[in-house]
Design an enzyme around this catalytic site. Structure first.
Site, PDB file in Angstrom:
ATOM      1  N   HIS A 229     -23.813  46.477  55.417  1.00  0.00           N
ATOM      2  CA  HIS A 229     -24.984  46.828  56.434  1.00  0.00           C
ATOM      3  C   HIS A 229     -24.879  48.178  56.675  1.00  0.00           C
ATOM      4  O   HIS A 229     -24.027  48.935  56.842  1.00  0.00           O
ATOM      5  CB  HIS A 229     -24.657  45.913  57.673  1.00  0.00           C
ATOM      6  CG  HIS A 229     -25.856  45.639  58.472  1.00  0.00           C
ATOM      7  ND1 HIS A 229     -26.193  46.609  59.508  1.00  0.00           N
ATOM      8  CD2 HIS A 229     -26.907  44.913  58.537  1.00  0.00           C
ATOM      9  CE1 HIS A 229     -27.418  46.352  60.033  1.00  0.00           C
ATOM     10  NE2 HIS A 229     -27.799  45.093  59.285  1.00  0.00           N
TER      11      HIS A 229
ATOM     12  N   HIS B 107     -33.340  44.593  52.074  1.00  0.00           N
ATOM     13  CA  HIS B 107     -33.568  44.269  53.164  1.00  0.00           C
ATOM     14  C   HIS B 107     -33.832  42.433  53.299  1.00  0.00           C
ATOM     15  O   HIS B 107     -32.670  42.025  52.816  1.00  0.00           O
ATOM     16  CB  HIS B 107     -34.857  45.128  53.687  1.00  0.00           C
ATOM     17  CG  HIS B 107     -35.055  44.944  55.207  1.00  0.00           C
ATOM     18  ND1 HIS B 107     -34.220  44.389  56.102  1.00  0.00           N
ATOM     19  CD2 HIS B 107     -36.188  45.467  56.158  1.00  0.00           C
ATOM     20  CE1 HIS B 107     -34.952  44.350  57.555  1.00  0.00           C
ATOM     21  NE2 HIS B 107     -36.046  45.048  57.278  1.00  0.00           N
TER      22      HIS B 107
ATOM     23  N   ASP C  30     -27.945  37.647  55.931  1.00  0.00           N
ATOM     24  CA  ASP C  30     -28.690  36.945  54.860  1.00  0.00           C
ATOM     25  C   ASP C  30     -27.840  36.054  54.035  1.00  0.00           C
ATOM     26  O   ASP C  30     -28.470  35.006  53.314  1.00  0.00           O
ATOM     27  CB  ASP C  30     -29.414  37.976  53.970  1.00  0.00           C
ATOM     28  CG  ASP C  30     -30.702  38.538  54.286  1.00  0.00           C
ATOM     29  OD1 ASP C  30     -31.151  37.810  55.215  1.00  0.00           O
ATOM     30  OD2 ASP C  30     -31.065  39.884  54.050  1.00  0.00           O
TER      31      ASP C  30
HETATM   32  C1  LIG Z   1     -31.327  41.497  57.170  1.00  0.00           C
HETATM   33  C2  LIG Z   1     -30.779  42.509  56.326  1.00  0.00           C
HETATM   34  O1  LIG Z   1     -31.807  43.453  55.880  1.00  0.00           O
HETATM   35  S1  LIG Z   1     -29.330  42.659  56.165  1.00  0.00           S
HETATM   36  C3  LIG Z   1     -29.171  43.818  54.688  1.00  0.00           C
HETATM   37  C4  LIG Z   1     -29.423  43.119  53.305  1.00  0.00           C
HETATM   38  N1  LIG Z   1     -29.296  43.430  52.212  1.00  0.00           N
HETATM   39  C5  LIG Z   1     -28.389  43.436  51.340  1.00  0.00           C
HETATM   40  O2  LIG Z   1     -27.620  42.239  51.408  1.00  0.00           O
HETATM   41  C6  LIG Z   1     -28.410  44.006  50.191  1.00  0.00           C
HETATM   42  C7  LIG Z   1     -26.971  44.585  49.740  1.00  0.00           C
HETATM   43  N2  LIG Z   1     -26.379  45.478  50.569  1.00  0.00           N
HETATM   44  C8  LIG Z   1     -26.753  46.918  50.358  1.00  0.00           C
HETATM   45  O3  LIG Z   1     -27.591  47.325  49.560  1.00  0.00           O
HETATM   46  C9  LIG Z   1     -26.442  47.793  51.547  1.00  0.00           C
HETATM   47  O4  LIG Z   1     -25.166  47.490  52.165  1.00  0.00           O
HETATM   48  C10 LIG Z   1     -27.595  48.099  52.524  1.00  0.00           C
HETATM   49  C11 LIG Z   1     -28.820  48.548  52.052  1.00  0.00           C
HETATM   50  C12 LIG Z   1     -27.453  46.814  53.533  1.00  0.00           C
HETATM   51  C13 LIG Z   1     -26.795  49.194  53.454  1.00  0.00           C
HETATM   52  O5  LIG Z   1     -26.740  50.471  52.856  1.00  0.00           O
HETATM   53  P1  LIG Z   1     -26.100  51.568  53.096  1.00  0.00           P
HETATM   54  O6  LIG Z   1     -26.022  51.805  54.602  1.00  0.00           O
HETATM   55  O7  LIG Z   1     -26.442  52.644  52.167  1.00  0.00           O
HETATM   56  O8  LIG Z   1     -24.507  51.322  52.739  1.00  0.00           O
HETATM   57  P2  LIG Z   1     -23.113  51.830  52.912  1.00  0.00           P
HETATM   58  O9  LIG Z   1     -23.283  53.340  53.420  1.00  0.00           O
HETATM   59  O10 LIG Z   1     -22.223  51.070  54.046  1.00  0.00           O
HETATM   60  O11 LIG Z   1     -22.323  51.981  51.656  1.00  0.00           O
HETATM   61  C14 LIG Z   1     -21.231  52.520  51.640  1.00  0.00           C
HETATM   62  C15 LIG Z   1     -20.716  51.985  50.009  1.00  0.00           C
HETATM   63  O12 LIG Z   1     -20.503  50.461  49.977  1.00  0.00           O
HETATM   64  C16 LIG Z   1     -21.397  50.144  48.743  1.00  0.00           C
HETATM   65  N3  LIG Z   1     -22.053  48.812  49.081  1.00  0.00           N
HETATM   66  C17 LIG Z   1     -22.626  48.586  50.111  1.00  0.00           C
HETATM   67  N4  LIG Z   1     -23.238  47.306  50.005  1.00  0.00           N
HETATM   68  C18 LIG Z   1     -22.807  46.885  49.210  1.00  0.00           C
HETATM   69  C19 LIG Z   1     -22.844  45.760  48.379  1.00  0.00           C
HETATM   70  N5  LIG Z   1     -23.796  44.566  48.756  1.00  0.00           N
HETATM   71  N6  LIG Z   1     -22.445  45.399  46.968  1.00  0.00           N
HETATM   72  C20 LIG Z   1     -21.518  46.295  46.590  1.00  0.00           C
HETATM   73  N7  LIG Z   1     -21.432  47.590  46.948  1.00  0.00           N
HETATM   74  C21 LIG Z   1     -21.803  47.867  48.141  1.00  0.00           C
HETATM   75  C22 LIG Z   1     -22.314  51.255  48.523  1.00  0.00           C
HETATM   76  O13 LIG Z   1     -22.807  51.165  47.100  1.00  0.00           O
HETATM   77  C23 LIG Z   1     -21.572  52.319  48.991  1.00  0.00           C
HETATM   78  O14 LIG Z   1     -20.552  52.819  47.984  1.00  0.00           O
HETATM   79  P3  LIG Z   1     -20.538  54.433  47.392  1.00  0.00           P
HETATM   80  O15 LIG Z   1     -20.091  55.035  48.633  1.00  0.00           O
HETATM   81  O16 LIG Z   1     -19.650  54.292  46.165  1.00  0.00           O
HETATM   82  O17 LIG Z   1     -21.885  54.642  46.970  1.00  0.00           O
HETATM   83  O1  LIG Z   2     -30.788  46.581  60.660  1.00  0.00           O
HETATM   84  C1  LIG Z   2     -30.822  46.545  59.333  1.00  0.00           C
HETATM   85  O2  LIG Z   2     -30.875  47.529  58.650  1.00  0.00           O
HETATM   86  C2  LIG Z   2     -31.041  45.137  58.514  1.00  0.00           C
HETATM   87  C3  LIG Z   2     -30.847  44.010  59.378  1.00  0.00           C
HETATM   88  O3  LIG Z   2     -29.876  43.483  59.491  1.00  0.00           O
HETATM   89  C4  LIG Z   2     -32.052  43.242  60.014  1.00  0.00           C
HETATM   90  O4  LIG Z   2     -33.241  44.150  59.818  1.00  0.00           O
HETATM   91  O5  LIG Z   2     -31.811  42.404  60.343  1.00  0.00           O
END
Ligand SMILES: CC(=O)SCCNC(=O)CCNC(=O)[C@H](O)C(C)(C)COP(=O)(O)OP(=O)(O)OC[C@H]1O[C@@H](n2cnc3c(N)ncnc32)[C@H](O)[C@@H]1OP(=O)(O)O
Ligand SMILES: O=C([O-])CC(=O)C(=O)O
Length: 375
Positions: free
Chosen positions: A260, A221, A311
């Protein structure tokens, strides 16, 4: 809008309630706060106007905004007991833990006695969180006890002023303004949902915000901006960045700052902060970090169709303003506290305790074994 596959894991795709505060990804990639497009807010608004919009329900007129800014300026001071607590926290602590402790301690000193106080409690948190983090940072790292009551007109300029001991340039104050607007609100994200769950038990505002800070801390997050910086700062050229990213993808590692839970095509906040990052890169004469970031973005899209979330370019933008990496996520807190508090108001206004069910997957019937007979 392309549909995201729905799986019950992580409550994905399920509605957990209603909100009038925000829409995320409604048109595939859009983001609105009370109906206002975030792009327009980032271009035209002051963060304090956006805070007012979220917390009071409408955009302020000039007199209301002036009065609100004056109010926030008057709420920047730290009680002595809170300073004493902050001075006990070592320099090695994670600043998000300091934020959590700061919000919690404030709840002891200025307890919300009744929900009638929720607006004032929220304004106080919004005004004082930058003071909490900067007071601790400057005391633990530089050995100085700073005066937190600056006369800066904006939350962003106030933060940078406390951190550096001098008022920021107009460019830096503008970038902070945009950044705080972009981070202010995002529907039922993990930290906001934490706040709402806590609110649903009729708990106090400081407990809701303290819990939300804990949820925001994680690298999936809010902590992703710091994790992205830790990654990109290792690379000396776009070519090296591409090689390393390809290796990480081969090893199925997560690339922080990408992907996301809701957006499918892009995060609308990215284009905005990316543009400011580029402007800051030019300002500091950077020839490495910004091109490295752009290459990572290109490779992730080419290889995985994964896009930068809010981010990723925040990492380089904050770095160009010489903000220490470990303070990146606390800045997110200083902004998102507006969304958290607004959601707590909403939850309280139409409350039912949030208590979902679980699908049981444990043993059918367990036999009691006296302790002396257990393996
Ligand atoms: C302001 C914020 O909070 S924005 C979010 C900030 N967090 C990050 O940047 C951390 C990296 N990103 C992630 O871990 C994820 O994309 C999350 C937590 C944001 C969303 O998680 P989910 O909704 O579960 O992702 P989603 O269902 O779209 O994932 C689909 C596939 O893409 C992959 N994937 C998603 N994000 C990434 C990533 N950043 N790097 C590599 N692979 C990824 C997942 O592992 C998944 O693969 P699989 O089907 O083989 O398991
Ligand atoms: O909506 C989410 O899951 C994460 C995010 O981008 C935020 O909190 O700004």
């Amino acid at each position: 809008m392309s549909e995201k596959p729905v799986s019950s894991t992580g409550l994905r795709g399920q509605s957990a309630g209603t909100t009038a505060l925000c829409t995320v990804g409604k048109t595939g990639s859009g983001l609105t706060y009370r109906g206002f497009d975030v792009k327009e807010l980032a271009e035209k608004a002051r963060f304090e106007e956006v805070a007012y919009l979220l917390l009071k329900g409408k955009l302020p007129n000039q007199a209301e905004l002036d009065a609100y800014i004056t109010k926030l300026k008057g709420l920047r001071g730290l009680p002595q007991a809170l300073k004493t607590v902050l001075e006990q926290i070592p320099a090695s602590a994670h600043p998000m833990d300091v934020m959590r402790t700061g919000a919690s301690m404030l709840g002891n000193l200025e307890t919300e006695e009744s929900f009638d106080e929720q607006q004032d409690v929220s304004d106080r948190l919004l005004a004082v969180l930058p003071s909490i983090i900067c007071y601790w940072y400057r005391y633990s790292h530089d050995g100085v006890r700073i005066e937190t009551e600056t006369d800066d007109e904006s939350v962003g300029a106030h933060f940078l002023h406390l951190l550096r001991g001098e008022a920021p340039s107009d460019l830096h104050a503008r970038v902070m303004n945009v950044s705080l607007i972009l981070y202010a609100e995002h529907e039922f994200n993990a930290s906001t949902f934490t706040a709402r769950v806590c609110a649903s038990t009729l708990s106090d505002m400081h407990s809701c915000v303290t819990g939300a800070i804990g949820s925001l801390r994680g690298p999936l997050h809010g902590g992703a901006n710091e994790a992205a910086m830790d990654m990109i700062e290792n690379w000396k050229s776009p070519e090296e960045a591409e090689r390393e990213i390809m290796g990480m993808l081969d090893r199925r590692e997560k690339i922080m700052g990408f992907g996301h839970a809701i957006y499918r095509e892009s995060d609308p906040r990215n284009a905005i902060i990316k543009e400011w990052s580029e402007r800051l890169a030019q300002d500091v004469g950077d020839t490495v970090l910004y091109p490295v970031s752009v290459r990572v973005e290109d490779v992730m899209w080419r290889e995985k169709k994964l896009f930068c979330n809010a981010d990723f370019f925040h990492a380089s933008a904050y770095h160009f303003m010489e903000i220490p990496t470990k303070l990146f996520t606390p800045i997110f807190v200083c902004s998102r506290v507006t969304g958290w508090c607004a959601h707590v108001f909403e939850q309280r206004a139409n409350n039912r305790i949030i208590r979902p069910s679980a699908d049981y997957i444990g043993p059918e019937k367990s036999e009691w074994v006296p302790i002396e007979q257990r393996d």
